[in-house]
Design an enzyme around this catalytic site. Structure first.
Site, PDB file in Angstrom:
ATOM      1  N   ASN A 178      -0.447  -0.389  -8.555  1.00 14.99           N
ATOM      2  CA  ASN A 178       0.428   0.528  -9.301  1.00 14.99           C
ATOM      3  C   ASN A 178       1.894   0.435  -8.852  1.00 14.99           C
ATOM      4  O   ASN A 178       2.626   1.413  -8.855  1.00 14.99           O
ATOM      5  CB  ASN A 178      -0.110   1.963  -9.241  1.00 14.99           C
ATOM      6  CG  ASN A 178      -0.254   2.468  -7.826  1.00 14.99           C
ATOM      7  OD1 ASN A 178       0.201   1.815  -6.883  1.00 14.99           O
ATOM      8  ND2 ASN A 178      -0.871   3.625  -7.659  1.00 14.99           N
ATOM      9  N   LYS A 195       5.056  -2.506  -3.660  1.00 16.23           N
ATOM     10  CA  LYS A 195       3.779  -3.071  -3.229  1.00 16.23           C
ATOM     11  C   LYS A 195       3.734  -4.576  -3.538  1.00 16.23           C
ATOM     12  O   LYS A 195       4.560  -5.072  -4.327  1.00 16.23           O
ATOM     13  CB  LYS A 195       2.642  -2.315  -3.933  1.00 16.23           C
ATOM     14  CG  LYS A 195       2.594  -0.827  -3.559  1.00 16.23           C
ATOM     15  CD  LYS A 195       1.382  -0.137  -4.194  1.00 16.23           C
ATOM     16  CE  LYS A 195       1.339   1.335  -3.791  1.00 16.23           C
ATOM     17  NZ  LYS A 195       0.089   2.003  -4.257  1.00 16.23           N
ATOM     18  N   GLU A 222       6.704   9.427   7.009  1.00  9.20           N
ATOM     19  CA  GLU A 222       6.693   8.030   6.557  1.00  9.20           C
ATOM     20  C   GLU A 222       8.000   7.311   6.918  1.00  9.20           C
ATOM     21  O   GLU A 222       7.974   6.149   7.331  1.00  9.20           O
ATOM     22  CB  GLU A 222       6.460   7.981   5.041  1.00  9.20           C
ATOM     23  CG  GLU A 222       5.038   8.359   4.665  1.00  9.20           C
ATOM     24  CD  GLU A 222       4.766   8.303   3.170  1.00  9.20           C
ATOM     25  OE1 GLU A 222       3.590   8.432   2.796  1.00  9.20           O
ATOM     26  OE2 GLU A 222       5.720   8.148   2.365  1.00  9.20           O
ATOM     27  N   HIS A 237       4.822   2.641  -3.917  1.00  7.68           N
ATOM     28  CA  HIS A 237       4.453   3.854  -3.182  1.00  7.68           C
ATOM     29  C   HIS A 237       5.669   4.770  -3.132  1.00  7.68           C
ATOM     30  O   HIS A 237       6.796   4.295  -2.995  1.00  7.68           O
ATOM     31  CB  HIS A 237       4.030   3.514  -1.748  1.00  7.68           C
ATOM     32  CG  HIS A 237       3.981   4.730  -0.873  1.00  7.68           C
ATOM     33  ND1 HIS A 237       2.886   5.566  -0.845  1.00  7.68           N
ATOM     34  CD2 HIS A 237       4.907   5.285  -0.047  1.00  7.68           C
ATOM     35  CE1 HIS A 237       3.145   6.580  -0.025  1.00  7.68           C
ATOM     36  NE2 HIS A 237       4.364   6.438   0.473  1.00  7.68           N
TER      37      HIS A 237
HETATM   38  O1  CDP Z   1       0.109   6.642  -4.264  1.00 10.33           O
HETATM   39  P1  CDP Z   1      -0.209   8.086  -4.585  1.00 10.33           P
HETATM   40  O2  CDP Z   1       0.404   9.056  -3.606  1.00 10.33           O
HETATM   41  O3  CDP Z   1       0.108   8.419  -6.005  1.00 10.33           O
HETATM   42  O4  CDP Z   1      -1.822   8.256  -4.485  1.00 10.33           O
HETATM   43  P2  CDP Z   1      -2.787   8.446  -3.220  1.00 10.33           P
HETATM   44  O5  CDP Z   1      -3.911   9.337  -3.643  1.00 10.33           O
HETATM   45  O6  CDP Z   1      -2.012   8.829  -2.011  1.00 10.33           O
HETATM   46  O7  CDP Z   1      -3.403   6.993  -3.015  1.00 10.33           O
HETATM   47  C1  CDP Z   1      -2.669   5.965  -2.370  1.00 10.33           C
HETATM   48  C2  CDP Z   1      -2.920   4.651  -3.087  1.00 10.33           C
HETATM   49  O8  CDP Z   1      -4.297   4.278  -2.944  1.00 10.33           O
HETATM   50  C3  CDP Z   1      -2.692   4.682  -4.599  1.00 10.33           C
HETATM   51  O9  CDP Z   1      -1.329   4.543  -4.962  1.00 10.33           O
HETATM   52  C4  CDP Z   1      -3.537   3.523  -5.067  1.00 10.33           C
HETATM   53  O10 CDP Z   1      -2.847   2.282  -4.889  1.00 10.33           O
HETATM   54  C5  CDP Z   1      -4.718   3.581  -4.097  1.00 10.33           C
HETATM   55  N1  CDP Z   1      -5.890   4.280  -4.703  1.00 10.33           N
HETATM   56  C6  CDP Z   1      -6.898   3.530  -5.262  1.00 10.33           C
HETATM   57  O11 CDP Z   1      -6.836   2.301  -5.239  1.00 10.33           O
HETATM   58  N2  CDP Z   1      -7.978   4.150  -5.878  1.00 10.33           N
HETATM   59  C7  CDP Z   1      -8.057   5.486  -5.906  1.00 10.33           C
HETATM   60  N3  CDP Z   1      -9.112   6.062  -6.510  1.00 10.33           N
HETATM   61  C8  CDP Z   1      -7.028   6.265  -5.329  1.00 10.33           C
HETATM   62  C9  CDP Z   1      -5.947   5.639  -4.733  1.00 10.33           C
HETATM   63 MG    MG Z   2      -0.035   9.386  -1.625  1.00 10.70          MG
END
Ligand code: CDP
Ligand code: MG
Length: 169
Positions: A128, A9, A142, A131
């Site tokens: 974080n 990212k 993807e 991805h």
């Molecule tokens: O990336 P991951 O699959 O772990 O989580 P996701 O639920 O698919 O969410 C995608 C991305 O959205 C996360 O990695 C965060 O960068 C962002 N996010 C956020 O900013 N705030 C949240 N409450 C949940 C996700």
């Molecule tokens: Mg995700």
């Protein structure tokens, strides 16, 4: 062998920690089969995070739009990694979505500490680092979204003799 998508990212690129993080995957024996730096637009991320990832449906408009804006703050580096059960292995190494919760030893736990609440309070997506595809179906979609077939490469890594029949030293 299974393939998975990772995306460094903008926060990882801008902090200059891409090499360090990538080393962890190479050390684990995962093979890079595709890579590029790019700065995708809103529509590309819309498809990635909602069309495939259902983030807007799961978390709502505010988090979704903050996340898309944060992802467009600079270039990202996308890669396809290949290995035995690569999707699950990579997710394990990446750790929990919220850095505060991510265990020490995981990428998100070692390189970030922010919380959902703090990120939301300043209108940003949670920074974080990386991805990673969540499951094999998401990985397939993807990889097709980010890479064309001609951008994916087929070669032998020397350590594949340990994981594939018929390969000799
Ligand atoms: O990336 P991951 O699959 O772990 O989580 P996701 O639920 O698919 O969410 C995608 C991305 O959205 C996360 O990695 C965060 O960068 C962002 N996010 C956020 O900013 N705030 C949240 N409450 C949940 C996700
Ligand atoms: Mg995700």
């Amino acid at each position: 062998m299974e393939k998975t998508l990772i995306v460094f990212k903008p926060d990882a690129v801008q902090r200059g920690i891409v090499g360090e993080v990538l080393t962890r995957f190479e050390r684990a024996g995962l093979k890079i089969v595709g890579t590029k730096m790019l700065q995708p637009d809103y529509d590309h991320f819309y498809q990635h995070y909602e069309g495939i990832g259902t983030l807007k449906s799961r978390k709502g408009d505010e988090i979704f739009e903050s996340q898309l804006a944060s992802m467009q703050e600079g270039p990202v580096i996308a890669m396809v990694l290949e290995g035995v059960e690569a999707v699950e292995t990579v997710r394990k190494m990446v750790g929990d979505t919220e850095p505060k919760k991510a265990a020490p030893g995981t990428i998100r736990g070692d390189y970030a500490h922010v919380t959902y609440g703090q990120a939301a309070s300043i209108g940003r997506g949670v920074a974080n680092i990386i991805h990673a595809s969540a499951d094999s179906d998401e990985a397939q979609k993807e990889i097709n979204h980010w890479f064309s077939d001609s951008e994916l490469h087929d070669y032998s890594a020397v350590h594949e003799k340990f994981t594939q029949p018929g390969k000799k030293a």
